[in-house]
Design an enzyme around this catalytic site. Structure first.
Site, mmCIF file in Angstrom:
data_model
loop_
_atom_site.group_PDB
_atom_site.id
_atom_site.type_symbol
_atom_site.label_atom_id
_atom_site.label_comp_id
_atom_site.label_asym_id
_atom_site.label_seq_id
_atom_site.Cartn_x
_atom_site.Cartn_y
_atom_site.Cartn_z
ATOM 1 C CE LYS A 182 -1.494 1.581 4.120
ATOM 2 N NZ LYS A 182 -1.086 2.915 4.630
ATOM 3 C CG ASN A 183 2.529 2.547 3.337
ATOM 4 O OD1 ASN A 183 1.505 2.877 3.206
ATOM 5 N ND2 ASN A 183 3.069 2.259 4.745
ATOM 6 N NE ARG A 230 1.255 11.767 7.588
ATOM 7 C CZ ARG A 230 1.408 13.072 7.678
ATOM 8 N NH1 ARG A 230 0.454 13.732 8.105
ATOM 9 N NH2 ARG A 230 2.702 13.248 7.509
ATOM 10 C CB CYS A 238 -4.171 10.185 11.930
ATOM 11 S SG CYS A 238 -2.525 9.599 12.371
ATOM 12 N NE ARG A 254 1.393 10.041 10.481
ATOM 13 C CZ ARG A 254 0.591 9.054 9.631
ATOM 14 N NH1 ARG A 254 -0.564 8.662 9.969
ATOM 15 N NH2 ARG A 254 1.354 8.383 8.676
ATOM 16 N N PRO A 255 2.454 16.126 11.316
ATOM 17 C CG PRO A 255 4.318 17.547 12.084
ATOM 18 C CD PRO A 255 3.636 16.457 12.471
ATOM 19 C CB ILE A 256 2.720 18.195 5.913
ATOM 20 C CG1 ILE A 256 1.842 19.159 5.620
ATOM 21 C CG2 ILE A 256 1.819 16.722 5.706
ATOM 22 C CD1 ILE A 256 1.062 19.338 4.548
ATOM 23 C CG ASP A 257 7.111 20.650 10.057
ATOM 24 O OD1 ASP A 257 6.393 19.210 9.827
ATOM 25 O OD2 ASP A 257 8.025 20.622 10.596
ATOM 26 C CG LEU A 258 10.044 17.815 8.190
ATOM 27 C CD1 LEU A 258 10.562 16.561 8.593
ATOM 28 C CD2 LEU A 258 11.262 18.889 8.487
ATOM 29 C CG ASP A 311 4.114 1.105 9.614
ATOM 30 O OD1 ASP A 311 4.240 1.175 8.101
ATOM 31 O OD2 ASP A 311 4.108 1.914 10.330
ATOM 32 N NE ARG A 361 -6.784 4.425 6.415
ATOM 33 C CZ ARG A 361 -6.207 5.449 6.678
ATOM 34 N NH1 ARG A 361 -6.546 5.792 7.878
ATOM 35 N NH2 ARG A 361 -5.610 6.106 6.093
HETATM 36 C C1 EPZ Z 1 4.889 6.561 6.170
HETATM 37 O O1 EPZ Z 1 4.044 7.891 6.883
HETATM 38 C C2 EPZ Z 1 3.917 5.602 6.213
HETATM 39 N N1 EPZ Z 1 2.818 5.869 5.366
HETATM 40 C C3 EPZ Z 1 3.542 5.104 7.670
HETATM 41 O O2 EPZ Z 1 2.702 3.998 7.594
HETATM 42 C C4 EPZ Z 1 4.517 4.671 8.433
HETATM 43 O O3 EPZ Z 1 4.343 4.362 9.583
HETATM 44 C C5 EPZ Z 1 5.596 5.898 8.593
HETATM 45 O O4 EPZ Z 1 5.895 6.171 7.168
HETATM 46 C C6 EPZ Z 1 6.974 5.716 8.974
HETATM 47 O O5 EPZ Z 1 7.717 4.737 8.546
HETATM 48 C C7 EPZ Z 1 2.948 5.767 4.035
HETATM 49 O O6 EPZ Z 1 3.995 5.521 3.371
HETATM 50 C C8 EPZ Z 1 1.755 6.212 3.378
HETATM 51 P P1 EPZ Z 1 6.852 10.212 8.214
HETATM 52 P P2 EPZ Z 1 4.613 9.179 6.885
HETATM 53 O O7 EPZ Z 1 6.597 11.462 7.381
HETATM 54 O O8 EPZ Z 1 5.499 9.448 5.586
HETATM 55 C C9 EPZ Z 1 7.284 13.223 11.667
HETATM 56 C C10 EPZ Z 1 0.872 2.506 7.939
HETATM 57 O O9 EPZ Z 1 0.537 2.050 8.974
HETATM 58 N N2 EPZ Z 1 7.256 14.386 10.693
HETATM 59 O O10 EPZ Z 1 8.147 9.223 7.947
HETATM 60 O O11 EPZ Z 1 3.584 10.154 7.195
HETATM 61 C C11 EPZ Z 1 6.158 12.629 12.020
HETATM 62 O O12 EPZ Z 1 5.191 13.230 12.632
HETATM 63 C C12 EPZ Z 1 1.005 3.819 7.948
HETATM 64 O O13 EPZ Z 1 0.917 1.988 6.731
HETATM 65 C C13 EPZ Z 1 7.228 15.671 10.647
HETATM 66 O O14 EPZ Z 1 7.528 16.072 12.071
HETATM 67 O O15 EPZ Z 1 5.508 9.265 8.288
HETATM 68 C C14 EPZ Z 1 6.702 11.316 12.513
HETATM 69 O O16 EPZ Z 1 6.949 11.693 13.912
HETATM 70 C C15 EPZ Z 1 1.155 4.592 9.286
HETATM 71 N N3 EPZ Z 1 7.198 16.831 9.893
HETATM 72 C C16 EPZ Z 1 7.984 11.321 11.821
HETATM 73 O O17 EPZ Z 1 8.413 12.544 11.130
HETATM 74 C C17 EPZ Z 1 7.024 16.303 8.737
HETATM 75 O O18 EPZ Z 1 6.594 17.272 7.546
HETATM 76 C C18 EPZ Z 1 7.908 10.180 10.735
HETATM 77 O O19 EPZ Z 1 6.862 10.473 9.912
HETATM 78 C C19 EPZ Z 1 6.786 14.958 8.419
HETATM 79 C C20 EPZ Z 1 6.833 13.983 9.234
#
Ligand code: EPZ
Length: 429
Positions: free
Chosen positions: A22-23, A92, A116, A121-125, A304, A396
């Site tokens: 899925k990812n 998301r 969620c 889970r911000p998207i600032d980066l 995960d 999902r």
């Molecule tokens: C991806 O989510 C996966 N989803 C998640 O899988 C997975 O748990 C996660 O990566 C970690 O491996 C998809 O690929 C669709 P991150 P993502 O950005 O990209 C922080 C599942 O169960 N962060 O790697 O949203 C964030 O809050 C799902 O299949 C910021 O602070 O995760 C977290 O603490 C759940 N700012 C950390 O980074 C940002 O702009 C890692 O998040 C982005 C992230």
């Protein structure tokens, strides 16, 4: 509102095929927006999030045709470059259309995803990366708006490893002028799978799978065909189920090389693990030794699979410490496991699990996708009947889980109820 009824204890045995990831399919679907030509994806899992992403692409105005396990997308032109709240709030990963729409049409408006079950889970980066590529990014009324002429290649250093942040930046950089370097990039196999698709579309990308990825921008990309990488989280879930039920499970059509952090721990706990190029066999043993773990970005232990490991830890002979370093609130499964008899204490990012504890069936509530999977695993070994409500969380990201488990000898039955009714399970009538 569907629910699972699970009878335990059972011992799983047999073969279970892995579906596409899925990812990986989600960013690959977003990538189809980068070209006007048809892109055909195969080995696509039949899960809700994929259907949600397809709805979003159709909302944007693509031509999309799908058949079981495959989808072809033709983004001849971009109709409305916006992702509305009612779609983004359910998934998301909708934010993955930001990068391709910004690169393709110079404008994009996406609802902020909101938090969620597993954290803020911000998207600032993501947004910082687009600014580094020359976009003007504003946020108002719960929406992100980004606009740019042609993006310009830049060096982007991620202060935190972010999977979809890396993917969004990679998607945007493929059509930028010049070279982009992503530093402290995510190394997940799904990032490499997206890079494979983008290269098939004519992008010039190197370094995926390492923490520095470089992308040479192109004038345009063309159509391609790509088979989605196997889902390592699904494969890992069934591998853990084999150890947990003291069974003998062979997971096929997977990539054991993507699961080393799990398979080494399963072996150290005493389970017998054998692997080929595309299969993984796990045989349980009567005594499992505790194995502490801390989740980490790939190639570390995947967050995960943390909940599923915790279900296994309830049967290990001793104390297991589980540290969740990626998300701030990913222990939704703990209160439900405790209701089934598990002995788990929480202290911030740590969970202390005492085992082995006999589990008994109970009525439990699914929450985030992987917490729900942990409850199904626990129900397989719990004595009696477990009712798991709200399995739409599972749907999902798990492709027909009840069928795959039944084929392994699990007694897992899906029942559907109109929302709002709460029929009493058979036995208590
Ligand atoms: C991806 O989510 C996966 N989803 C998640 O899988 C997975 O748990 C996660 O990566 C970690 O491996 C998809 O690929 C669709 P991150 P993502 O950005 O990209 C922080 C599942 O169960 N962060 O790697 O949203 C964030 O809050 C799902 O299949 C910021 O602070 O995760 C977290 O603490 C759940 N700012 C950390 O980074 C940002 O702009 C890692 O998040 C982005 C992230």
């Amino acid at each position: 509102m569907d629910r699972f009824q699970v009878e335990g204890p059972t011992r799983l045995a047999g073969e279970v095929p892995t579906s596409g990831a899925k990812n990986a399919a989600l960013p690959c679907l977003a990538a189809t927006l980068l070209t006007a030509q048809p892109v055909r994806l195969t080995n696509v899992p039949e899960v809700r999030d994929i259907r949600t992403m397809q709805k979003l692409l159709q909302h944007i105005g693509v031509f999309l045709s799908s058949e079981p396990g495959a989808v072809t997308v033709e983004a001849r032109e971009i109709g409305s470059a916006d992702a509305p709240y009612d779609l983004v709030k359910t998934m998301r990963a909708s934010v993955l259309v930001l990068g391709p729409l910004l690169a393709r049409s110079g404008f994009v408006r996406v609802s902020l995803p909101g938090g969620c079950a597993i954290g803020v889970r911000p998207i600032d980066l993501h947004l910082e990366a687009f600014r580094r590529l020359g976009a003007e990014v504003t946020m108002q009324h719960g929406y992100v708006e980004a606009r740019a002429g042609r993006l310009a290649g830049a060096e982007i250093v991620f202060e935190t490893v972010t999977v979809t942040g890396t993917e969004n930046a990679m998607l945007a950089a493929t059509l930028a002028r010049g070279t982009t370097r992503l530093v402290n990039a995510a190394r997940e196999p799904e990032v490499s799978d997206l890079a494979d698709l983008l290269r098939a579309m004519g992008a010039r990308i190197q370094g995926d799978g390492t923490d520095v990825i470089s992308i040479e921008g192109a004038e345009r990309l063309h159509g391609a065909e790509h088979s989605i990488v196997p889902d390592r989280v699904e494969a890992g879930t069934y591998a853990i189920a084999g150890a947990l039920t003291r069974g003998d499970v062979t997971v096929t059509r997977c990539r054991p090389a993507d699961l080393k952090a799990l398979t080494t721990r399963l072996s150290s706990s005493g389970a017998r693990v054998k692997a080929g190029d595309d299969w993984l066999r796990v045989q349980g043993t009567d005594t499992l030794e505790p194995q502490d773990l801390a989740t980490a970005p790939h190639p570390g232990f995947p967050t995960d699979l943390q909940a599923q490991w915790m279900a296994l830890a309830t049967q290990m002979a001793g104390i297991t410490t589980v540290t969740e370093t990626v998300f701030e609130n990913r222990f939704q499964h703990v209160p439900e496991l405790v209701r089934m008899g598990a002995r788990i204490k929480l202290e911030g990012r740590w969970a202390i699990v005492e085992g082995p504890t006999p589990l008994t069936g109970a009525s439990v509530m699914a929450s985030d996708l992987r917490a729900s999977a942990a409850l199904v695993l626990a129900a397989l070994i719990a004595r009696g009947e477990t009712i798991i409500d709200r399995v739409y969380h599972l749907d999902r990201g798990y492709d027909r889980m009840e069928i795959k488990l039944s084929n392994l000898g699990g007694r897992v039955y899906r029942s559907s109820f109109p929302t709002g009714t709460f029929p009493i399970p058979e036995r208590t009538r």
